[in-house]
Design a protein around this motif. Structure first.
Motif, PDB file in Angstrom:
ATOM      1  N   GLN A 153       0.827  -1.210   0.000  1.00  0.00           N
ATOM      2  CA  GLN A 153       0.000   0.000   0.000  1.00  0.00           C
ATOM      3  C   GLN A 153       0.861   1.261   0.000  1.00  0.00           C
ATOM      4  O   GLN A 153       0.596   2.211  -0.748  1.00  0.00           O
ATOM      5  N   GLN A 154       1.903   1.280   0.837  1.00  0.00           N
ATOM      6  CA  GLN A 154       2.746   2.467   0.922  1.00  0.00           C
ATOM      7  C   GLN A 154       3.527   2.686  -0.373  1.00  0.00           C
ATOM      8  O   GLN A 154       3.702   3.815  -0.824  1.00  0.00           O
ATOM      9  N   THR A 155       3.991   1.604  -0.984  1.00  0.00           N
ATOM     10  CA  THR A 155       4.695   1.715  -2.261  1.00  0.00           C
ATOM     11  C   THR A 155       3.779   2.301  -3.321  1.00  0.00           C
ATOM     12  O   THR A 155       4.185   3.157  -4.118  1.00  0.00           O
ATOM     13  N   SER A 156       2.522   1.880  -3.322  1.00  0.00           N
ATOM     14  CA  SER A 156       1.542   2.415  -4.260  1.00  0.00           C
ATOM     15  C   SER A 156       1.295   3.899  -3.996  1.00  0.00           C
ATOM     16  O   SER A 156       1.198   4.705  -4.936  1.00  0.00           O
ATOM     17  N   GLN A 157       1.212   4.285  -2.734  1.00  0.00           N
ATOM     18  CA  GLN A 157       0.978   5.689  -2.390  1.00  0.00           C
ATOM     19  C   GLN A 157       2.122   6.572  -2.867  1.00  0.00           C
ATOM     20  O   GLN A 157       1.901   7.697  -3.322  1.00  0.00           O
ATOM     21  N   VAL A 158       3.346   6.084  -2.772  1.00  0.00           N
ATOM     22  CA  VAL A 158       4.497   6.843  -3.264  1.00  0.00           C
ATOM     23  C   VAL A 158       4.353   7.077  -4.766  1.00  0.00           C
ATOM     24  O   VAL A 158       4.678   8.160  -5.279  1.00  0.00           O
ATOM     25  N   GLY A 159       3.866   6.084  -5.478  1.00  0.00           N
ATOM     26  CA  GLY A 159       3.691   6.225  -6.914  1.00  0.00           C
ATOM     27  C   GLY A 159       2.591   7.203  -7.283  1.00  0.00           C
ATOM     28  O   GLY A 159       2.682   7.905  -8.294  1.00  0.00           O
ATOM     29  N   VAL A 160       1.555   7.283  -6.469  1.00  0.00           N
ATOM     30  CA  VAL A 160       0.442   8.191  -6.752  1.00  0.00           C
ATOM     31  C   VAL A 160       0.868   9.645  -6.606  1.00  0.00           C
ATOM     32  O   VAL A 160       0.497  10.503  -7.415  1.00  0.00           O
ATOM     33  N   ASP A 161       1.656   9.950  -5.581  1.00  0.00           N
ATOM     34  CA  ASP A 161       2.079  11.341  -5.344  1.00  0.00           C
ATOM     35  C   ASP A 161       3.544  11.365  -4.922  1.00  0.00           C
ATOM     36  O   ASP A 161       3.868  11.564  -3.747  1.00  0.00           O
ATOM     37  N   PRO A 162       4.468  11.165  -5.874  1.00  0.00           N
ATOM     38  CA  PRO A 162       5.886  11.084  -5.512  1.00  0.00           C
ATOM     39  C   PRO A 162       6.442  12.382  -4.939  1.00  0.00           C
ATOM     40  O   PRO A 162       7.333  12.345  -4.083  1.00  0.00           O
ATOM     41  N   ASP A 163       5.927  13.520  -5.372  1.00  0.00           N
ATOM     42  CA  ASP A 163       6.445  14.789  -4.854  1.00  0.00           C
ATOM     43  C   ASP A 163       6.129  14.937  -3.361  1.00  0.00           C
ATOM     44  O   ASP A 163       6.978  15.350  -2.568  1.00  0.00           O
ATOM     45  N   ALA A 164       4.910  14.597  -2.987  1.00  0.00           N
ATOM     46  CA  ALA A 164       4.533  14.670  -1.574  1.00  0.00           C
ATOM     47  C   ALA A 164       5.321  13.655  -0.756  1.00  0.00           C
ATOM     48  O   ALA A 164       5.763  13.946   0.361  1.00  0.00           O
ATOM     49  N   ALA A 165       5.512  12.450  -1.310  1.00  0.00           N
ATOM     50  CA  ALA A 165       6.275  11.413  -0.611  1.00  0.00           C
ATOM     51  C   ALA A 165       7.714  11.851  -0.399  1.00  0.00           C
ATOM     52  O   ALA A 165       8.284  11.653   0.678  1.00  0.00           O
ATOM     53  N   ARG A 166       8.299  12.451  -1.418  1.00  0.00           N
ATOM     54  CA  ARG A 166       9.681  12.932  -1.320  1.00  0.00           C
ATOM     55  C   ARG A 166       9.821  13.978  -0.226  1.00  0.00           C
ATOM     56  O   ARG A 166      10.731  13.913   0.605  1.00  0.00           O
ATOM     57  N   ALA A 167       8.905  14.935  -0.192  1.00  0.00           N
ATOM     58  CA  ALA A 167       8.966  15.991   0.819  1.00  0.00           C
ATOM     59  C   ALA A 167       8.748  15.434   2.218  1.00  0.00           C
ATOM     60  O   ALA A 167       9.448  15.820   3.169  1.00  0.00           O
ATOM     61  N   GLN A 168       7.802  14.502   2.357  1.00  0.00           N
ATOM     62  CA  GLN A 168       7.545  13.943   3.675  1.00  0.00           C
ATOM     63  C   GLN A 168       8.706  13.091   4.158  1.00  0.00           C
ATOM     64  O   GLN A 168       9.072  13.122   5.341  1.00  0.00           O
ATOM     65  N   ALA A 169       9.310  12.332   3.245  1.00  0.00           N
ATOM     66  CA  ALA A 169      10.472  11.516   3.636  1.00  0.00           C
ATOM     67  C   ALA A 169      11.590  12.412   4.138  1.00  0.00           C
ATOM     68  O   ALA A 169      12.263  12.091   5.138  1.00  0.00           O
ATOM     69  N   ASN A 170      11.796  13.538   3.497  1.00  0.00           N
ATOM     70  CA  ASN A 170      12.823  14.483   3.941  1.00  0.00           C
ATOM     71  C   ASN A 170      12.512  15.001   5.344  1.00  0.00           C
ATOM     72  O   ASN A 170      13.397  15.124   6.195  1.00  0.00           O
ATOM     73  N   THR A 171      11.247  15.283   5.597  1.00  0.00           N
ATOM     74  CA  THR A 171      10.835  15.766   6.921  1.00  0.00           C
ATOM     75  C   THR A 171      11.031  14.704   7.987  1.00  0.00           C
ATOM     76  O   THR A 171      11.516  14.985   9.091  1.00  0.00           O
ATOM     77  N   VAL A 172      10.673  13.468   7.666  1.00  0.00           N
ATOM     78  CA  VAL A 172      10.821  12.375   8.637  1.00  0.00           C
ATOM     79  C   VAL A 172      12.300  12.139   8.952  1.00  0.00           C
ATOM     80  O   VAL A 172      12.677  11.974  10.109  1.00  0.00           O
ATOM     81  N   ILE A 173      13.137  12.133   7.927  1.00  0.00           N
ATOM     82  CA  ILE A 173      14.574  11.936   8.141  1.00  0.00           C
ATOM     83  C   ILE A 173      15.142  13.054   8.995  1.00  0.00           C
ATOM     84  O   ILE A 173      15.926  12.822   9.920  1.00  0.00           O
ATOM     85  N   ALA A 174      14.727  14.289   8.709  1.00  0.00           N
ATOM     86  CA  ALA A 174      15.202  15.426   9.502  1.00  0.00           C
ATOM     87  C   ALA A 174      14.781  15.296  10.955  1.00  0.00           C
ATOM     88  O   ALA A 174      15.522  15.688  11.869  1.00  0.00           O
ATOM     89  N   GLY A 175      13.601  14.722  11.188  1.00  0.00           N
ATOM     90  CA  GLY A 175      13.145  14.524  12.554  1.00  0.00           C
ATOM     91  C   GLY A 175      13.960  13.493  13.309  1.00  0.00           C
ATOM     92  O   GLY A 175      14.019  13.515  14.543  1.00  0.00           O
TER      93      GLY A 175
END
Length: 369
Positions: A277-299
């Motif tokens: 499911q999460q892999t599919s969500q990344v494909g649906v909105d990769p820009d949002a996934a990229r930004a959120q991953a950056n935020t999570v890593i920074a946290g």
């Protein structure tokens, strides 16, 4: 089949299925027992200082490890978004551990400190061989995202002669790729920093500083570290995708202890449904996934990637649950060829039955072993 979309050693643990999480170095499992014991001590000490969550019985608990790297983005987001927790359901407590290097991650798996962990291809092979089959690949997570980047003035392989090139760890995937590629270029390379090109394994977090100080002339590293070095003036000499058929190779795998899988197969299938499911969500909105991953890593590590570094790194990655097993076995062969991995029988390295159950439940085609 493509079913996806295009520091110092340590660990922290976050209990709870829906809680956001607060490099990779391959463990040298064929090294002396003292090193393994030291890693056990590190993991035990780290875990003993962490909250134990709600204290659910082991039968209702899944302890999952991953890295605060872009190559583990689906794991990071699956935890942060609660996707994994919802897939597991209220009857299973999800405890997550973040690792910053391979040795404690694999040691935690082997010492029953975690039940499943996202790790690289060669650590997965080492874990399988060391346990004689009690650590198996159940899915992939990421393909791609590794490059050899070098300083200005190095434009051909032969210009690396006499130079020092880093990678994240002896026996790790990038170490194997670097040594094998250098061998193909006609260089002799030793495991003690000797030879025609001096290979200097070191932690990902140290590589940028070593490059800036002139201590190394380049590095074969995963993303986002390659993009960060390019941002500091390096340029790409080799994109590893160019060295594999169709540009696809295993970067991150999900490995589970066989004993846990046997006892809690339905829990593993549920986790894998969350990963699909999460892999599919990344494909649906990769820009949002990229930004959120950056935020999570920074946290987790306190460092946010610059937009240019983030975009460059993300473009190298393909997120897929296909473990690309042929490339894992090829990594193992190459590692043995260059003398940094033990040879061994990899029959049974993966059990894709649970993944295919999860894919069918999600209406997706199965993956062939």
């Amino acid at each position: 089949m493509n079913l996806g979309v295009g520091q110092s050693t340590g660990l922290t643990e976050t209990p709870g299925a829906g809680n956001p999480p607060d490099g990779e170095r391959s463990i040298e499992l064929f090294r002396p027992a003292l090193r393994f014991a030291a890693c056990v001590a590190i993991v035990a000490a780290a875990l003993s200082g962490c909250s134990s969550g709600s204290g659910a019985a082991a039968g209702n608990r899944l302890r999952l490890g991953y890295f605060p790297n872009l190559t583990h983005a689906t794991a990071l987001l699956g935890v942060a978004n609660g996707t994994f927790g919802r897939a597991l359901g209220p009857g299973v407590e999800l405890r997550t551990s973040q690792f910053t290097s391979g040795p404690p991650a694999v040691t935690a798996l082997l010492s029953d400190a975690v039940d499943a962990v996202f790790i690289g291809a060669t650590p997965a092979v080492n874990a399988y061989l060391k346990t004689k089959g009690n650590a198996v690949i159940v899915a992939g997570a990421t393909s791609g995202g590794a490059e050899l980047v070098v300083r200005a003035g190095i434009d051909t392989p032969q210009q690396l002669r006499g130079r020092t090139v880093a990678d994240p760890a002896l026996g790790g995937a990038q170490d194997v790729s670097l040594r094998y590629w250098l061998q193909q270029q006609g260089f002799q390379v030793g495991t003690a920093g000797d030879g025609d090109v001096h290979v200097a394994p070191q932690d990902n977090a140290q590589i940028a500083a070593a490059f800036a100080a002139g201590a190394i002339d380049g590095a074969w590293v995963p993303q986002p570290y390659a993009a960060q070095l390019v941002g500091k003036g390096a340029h790409v000499l080799v994109d590893e995708r160019e060295l594999w058929p169709q540009g696809r190779f295993a970067t991150t795998e999900l490995v589970v202890r066989s004993s846990y899988l046997k006892a809690h197969r339905e829990t593993v299938v549920a986790l894998l449904r969350g990963l699909v499911q999460q892999t599919s969500q990344v494909g649906v909105d990769p820009d949002a996934a990229r930004a959120q991953a950056n935020t999570v890593i920074a946290g987790i590590n306190g460092t946010r990637l610059a937009d240019a570094d983030l975009a460059g790194a993300w473009s190298q990655l393909t997120f897929t649950v296909d473990p690309l097993l042929s490339t894992v076995r090829e990594y193992a062969r190459r590692g043995a060829t260059v003398g940094v991995l033990p040879a061994g029988d990899l029959t049974g390295l993966a059990d894709l039955g649970p993944l295919n159950d999860a894919l069918r439940a999600e209406g997706r085609p199965a993956v062939a072993e």
